[in-house]
Design a protein around this motif. Structure first.
Motif, short mmCIF file in Angstrom:
data_model
loop_
_atom_site.label_atom_id
_atom_site.label_comp_id
_atom_site.label_asym_id
_atom_site.label_seq_id
_atom_site.Cartn_x
_atom_site.Cartn_y
_atom_site.Cartn_z
N PRO A 48 0.81 -1.22 0.00
CA PRO A 48 0.00 0.00 0.00
C PRO A 48 0.85 1.27 0.00
CG PRO A 48 -0.89 -1.59 1.56
CD PRO A 48 0.45 -2.10 1.13
N GLN A 51 1.82 1.96 -3.44
CA GLN A 51 0.69 2.52 -4.18
C GLN A 51 0.64 4.03 -4.08
OE1 GLN A 51 -2.62 -0.41 -2.82
NE2 GLN A 51 -3.44 0.68 -4.59
N SER A 52 0.72 4.54 -2.85
CA SER A 52 0.63 5.98 -2.65
C SER A 52 1.89 6.70 -3.09
CB SER A 52 0.34 6.29 -1.17
OG SER A 52 1.35 5.74 -0.34
N TYR A 58 -2.99 -1.34 -7.32
CA TYR A 58 -2.51 -2.48 -6.53
C TYR A 58 -1.99 -3.58 -7.44
CZ TYR A 58 -2.21 -5.58 -2.51
OH TYR A 58 -1.73 -6.40 -1.53
N SER A 302 -2.70 -5.58 3.67
CA SER A 302 -3.30 -4.45 2.95
C SER A 302 -4.67 -4.11 3.51
CB SER A 302 -3.40 -4.77 1.46
OG SER A 302 -2.13 -4.92 0.88
N GLN A 306 -5.34 -0.41 4.63
CA GLN A 306 -6.18 0.43 3.78
C GLN A 306 -7.61 0.57 4.28
OE1 GLN A 306 -5.45 -1.53 -0.08
NE2 GLN A 306 -4.05 0.14 -0.57
N ILE A 457 -9.79 4.90 1.17
CA ILE A 457 -8.50 4.26 1.44
C ILE A 457 -7.41 5.30 1.57
CG2 ILE A 457 -6.70 2.84 0.37
CD1 ILE A 457 -8.93 1.04 -0.70
N GLN A 461 -5.06 6.27 5.00
CA GLN A 461 -3.60 6.24 5.05
C GLN A 461 -3.00 7.63 5.24
OE1 GLN A 461 -3.29 3.75 1.29
NE2 GLN A 461 -1.80 2.72 2.57
#
Length: 534
Positions: A48, A51-52, A58, A302, A306, A457, A461
């Motif tokens: 995760p 991802q950011s 994903y 995750s 998330q 999500i 985060q």
């Protein structure tokens, strides 16, 4: 990892104890094993974050795991041939160097593509550490002490699933994601110096030829096919050339490899071994199980990160019960493997996995942590009673040189199954999240619509994003429900695959059979062939 056959048999000493010289060599191998095994589990809590950091789906960031495991599968059959040709010490140090350099490069990645490429390099080194290390230890101690050697190597194998997520979560929380790779640099440098001083001098003895043509078909074929699958969420349709073209080319290469592999005397994978019924049944059971368990297993941390908004350290700690459960049953399963037919033990272990897995098909944004951690512990109990018995059953009816080829075949299937599981489960999750309701007028930096699940999500985060998207709080609440449902749907797929595993498991041997894992040695000495899984 892949098994390596033992070199020229050594005289049996009067004591089975591991002396100081052997322990010195074992220290080098354990250091390499710690790096290789931890790096699989450490990254699981970082997906995760990737991802950011890289603004990627994903399905795309999951390739940091898929690429790594495909690289592991590539070098498993290569390691035995290369050890004979170049020498175990030299090759082990090359593997350490590749892994360490790959780790350093991973920390410098500016794009997700770079990170995936560097992870592949890291996997090429990591894939050789365990099989070559096992060969080095066996030659140093003699085949009669393999049991004690396995106990030494078992330490990182048991602690990896527990310590990896916790270490990864802690490093990301107190520093940054870069440190899950940078931590390998000092360990790698120490291991290189230690290996130079402790390992015996090489004496290369070139043996059989290596099937490079087979490798050039299988590895790219799998990579292309899985790349096409992972591109589906972004393309949105199978009709997109970026989806069907790599899938078609990849599938063609894999089919060509299967047809070709029956021709060479020493093929990359000896598919002729599938004529052995026990090997086939155990391999199919293990393959389906790995796709389900390893694929969906990546999603557990995750979910905590998330949907529940936990820190990476907390997510790592919440994953610890699974490793603890495996630690309880793995030694017991190892002892029972020689006494009780796997057909009578593995189905019970699969029942535990299915029972624990079912809980995750019911998750919502507020599911009890006591229930989830208890389920992970039960799944760990089942995993510890499944993996090694299936590996043992697959190899038990083989004899002589078949054992080495069979171990290579089973271990590669294990890595391929993990790669397929990671790719497929991440695609399903990404599709489910993309199908949630878009927020009117909201777009991300790439110009794509922001969905309620995606925003929920992101806010979980990074709470500061709530100020950038001043939307109704009900959007966030509804988005978390969508996100939890997306995870639950994906877990349903994994749960269904676990149930499918019961079909081949029903045909596992239910009667004790003579094991051929004992090879005749001069003087009548019986030697167990080492089997190492990653």
């Amino acid at each position: 990892m892949a098994q390596q056959s033992v070199a020229t048999p050594q005289p049996v000493p009067t004591s089975d104890k591991l002396d100081a010289a052997v322990l010195k060599v074992a220290g080098v191998v354990v250091l390499g094993a710690i790096m290789s095994i931890l790096d699989v589990t450490v990254v699981s809590v970082a997906l995760p974050t990737f991802q950011s950091e890289f603004d990627a789906s994903y399905a795309r960031v999951a390739w940091t795991m898929t690429g790594y495991t495909l690289a592991l599968a590539t070098v498993i059959p290569l390691s035995g041939w290369a050890a004979d040709r170049f020498g175990t010490k030299r090759l082990y140090m090359i593997a350490l160097a590749l892994f360490t350099i790959g780790s350093g490069l991973c920390a410098t990645a500016d794009t997700i593509g770079e990170l995936i490429g560097y992870r592949v390099l890291q996997g090429l080194g990591g894939g050789m550490l365990m099989p070559i290390g096992m060969t080095i230890m066996t030659r140093a101690a003699g085949p009669h002490r393999i049991g004690r050697l396995m106990a030494v190597l078992g330490i990182p194998m048991l602690l990896g699933p527990i310590g990896g997520p916790i270490l990864g979560g802690w490093l990301i929380d107190v520093a940054s994601w870069h440190w899950i790779f940078l931590i390998n640099l000092p360990i790698g440098l120490i291991a290189l110096v230690y290996a130079q001083l402790a390992l015996p001098k090489d004496s290369p003895e070139p043996s059989e030829s290596f099937d490079f043509l087979g490798m050039l078909m299988l590895s790219p074929g799998l990579a292309l096919f899985l790349y096409g699958v992972s591109t589906l969420p972004e393309a949105g349709t199978f009709a997109d050339p970026e989806v069907w073209l790599p899938m078609l080319v990849g599938a063609a290469l894999v089919v060509a490899f299967v047809r070709y592999s029956f021709k060479p005397r020493h093929p990359l994978l000896d598919l002729r071994l599938f004529r052995n019924r026990n090997l086939t049944i155990a391999s199919v059971t293990l393959f389906v199980f790995i796709i389900a368990f390893m694929g969906a297993g990546l999603l557990f941390p995750s979910y905590f990160l998330q949907v529940r908004g936990e820190t990476t350290l907390t997510a790592g700690l919440l994953m610890a019960p699974q490793g603890l459960g495996a630690m309880v049953t793995m030694p017991i399963a190892g002892m029972l493997a020689d006494k009780v037919p796997v057909g009578r033990t593995v189905p019970f272990a699969l029942v535990l996995i299915a029972a624990g897995f079912f809980t995750f098909t019911q998750v919502d944004p507020n599911t009890s942590y006591v229930l989830l951690c208890g389920s992970l512990f039960v799944m760990g109990l089942g995993m510890g009673g499944t993996m090694m018995p299936l590996m043992t059953s697959a190899l038990r009816s083989l004899s002589g040189p078949e054992v080495a080829r069979g171990s290579t075949l089973v271990n590669i299937l294990q890595q391929i199954g993990g790669s397929i599981g990671a790719a497929v489960m991440s695609v399903i999750l990404t599709n489910e999240l993309n199908d949630s309701r878009p927020i009117p007028g909201a777009v991300d930096p790439s110009g794509n619509p922001v969905t309620e699940a995606g925003l929920a999500i992101a806010v979980q985060q990074r709470p500061e994003l709530a100020q950038q998207f001043p939307v109704d709080p009900s959007f966030i609440e509804r988005g978390l429900d969508y996100a939890a449902d997306s995870f639950a749907t994906t877990f349903w797929v994994g749960f269904a695959l676990v149930l499918v595993t019961f079909v081949p498991a029903a045909f596992l041997p239910r009667r004790r059979e003579r094991s051929h894992l004992l090879d005749d040695q001069p003087g009548g000495e019986q030697v167990k062939t080492p089997v190492v899984i990653h």
